[in-house]
Design an enzyme around this catalytic site. Structure first.
Site, PDB file in Angstrom:
ATOM      1  CG  ASP A 103      -1.859  -1.145   1.279  1.00 21.35           C
ATOM      2  OD1 ASP A 103      -2.154  -1.702   0.203  1.00 21.35           O
ATOM      3  OD2 ASP A 103      -2.314  -1.507   2.386  1.00 21.35           O
TER       4      ASP A 103
HETATM    5  N1  URA Z   1      -1.300  -5.978   3.800  1.00 25.82           N
HETATM    6  C1  URA Z   1      -1.771  -4.707   3.828  1.00 25.82           C
HETATM    7  O1  URA Z   1      -2.804  -4.436   4.428  1.00 25.82           O
HETATM    8  N2  URA Z   1      -1.076  -3.776   3.179  1.00 25.82           N
HETATM    9  C2  URA Z   1       0.082  -4.005   2.528  1.00 25.82           C
HETATM   10  O2  URA Z   1       0.690  -3.080   1.977  1.00 25.82           O
HETATM   11  C3  URA Z   1       0.562  -5.328   2.515  1.00 25.82           C
HETATM   12  C4  URA Z   1      -0.157  -6.303   3.158  1.00 25.82           C
END
Ligand code: URA
Length: 237
Positions: A103
């Site tokens: 993310d």
């Molecule tokens: N899980 C999440 O919620 N975000 C990420 O970036 C990776 C795994």
């Protein structure tokens, strides 16, 4: 490209290791011994040998990045800086892409490569490649959450997660944990904690398969994988 960078990229160790190699007169470019680490070579046209063995220019690139927050795990984006924008021209020239997504606000280990086969294997749901995250959680994380994650929790879209492993580093109003999952659903870690009524406030990926984030990499820094790291990823995943 400088000869020391070329040899380092081709798996002959760090630039320091390569300097030693050059000093030993083992490196030749078009039949001439090269001892100067700064000498430039044409990695495609020049005949480069180490101890008489031709070093072939690799078409693939494998980089580990410590992804900073605020940067998108994509090759291009209209509005935000991408992880590819953070690379130098030499690396971008190979057209690498991120293996999976973190993310925008997630930090940590991101593999960048142009090796589609390896990327596919690492991302394939059938391969169950383990990914471990460190997270800070708003809420008291308990062993009951660990048991729920082991058994699988139901996410907001009805999906039941596969077995996952929780390690509680600190349990309190704000908790610290490590979570290992073998899938890569959208926002998976955040949604798993939502399913037990808690909120992830900081998330960082520590490892993917056998590949571990180099603690010496500052946020935004990247480096080439070592030969051992690459072999580990290809063999053990
Ligand atoms: N899980 C999440 O919620 N975000 C990420 O970036 C990776 C795994």
């Amino acid at each position: 490209m400088r000869i020391d960078k070329f040899l380092s990229n081709m798996g002959f160790g760090s630039r320091k290791d390569v300097k030693v190699l050059l000093k030993s007169k083992a490196v030749e470019v078009n039949g001439e011994v090269v001892r100067d680490a700064k000498q430039h070579v044409d990695e495609v046209a020049d005949l480069i040998t180490v101890a008489g063995e031709k070093v072939d220019y690799a078409e693939f690139i494998y980089l580990m990045m410590n992804k900073p927050p605020g940067v998108i795990s994509a090759t291009e984006d209209k509005y935000d800086q991408t992880v590819i924008d953070m690379l130098g021209d030499e690396e971008r020239h190979f057209e690498p892409f991120p293996v999976g997504r973190l993310d925008k606000d997630t930090e940590g280990l991101l593999l960048l490569t142009n090796d589609g086969k390896l990327a596919h294997e690492l991302l394939s749901p059938k391969k169950h490649v383990a990914k471990t995250y460190y997270a800070r959680i708003d809420g008291v994380v308990t062993e009951a959450d660990g048991e729920a994650f082991r058994n699988g929790v139901i996410l907001d879209d009805g999906y039941q997660t596969k077995e996952a492993f929780l390690r509680i580093l600190k349990s309190g109003v704000e908790s610290e944990i490590e979570l290992t999952i073998t899938e890569g659903k959208f926002h998976q870690v955040k949604r798993m904690f939502e399913s037990v009524g808690k909120t992830v406030v900081y998330l960082k990926r520590l490892s993917m398969g056998s590949l571990e984030l180099d603690p010496d990499l500052e946020l935004g820094e990247y480096r080439y994988l070592t030969e051992e790291e690459l072999i580990g990823l290809k063999e053990k995943k």
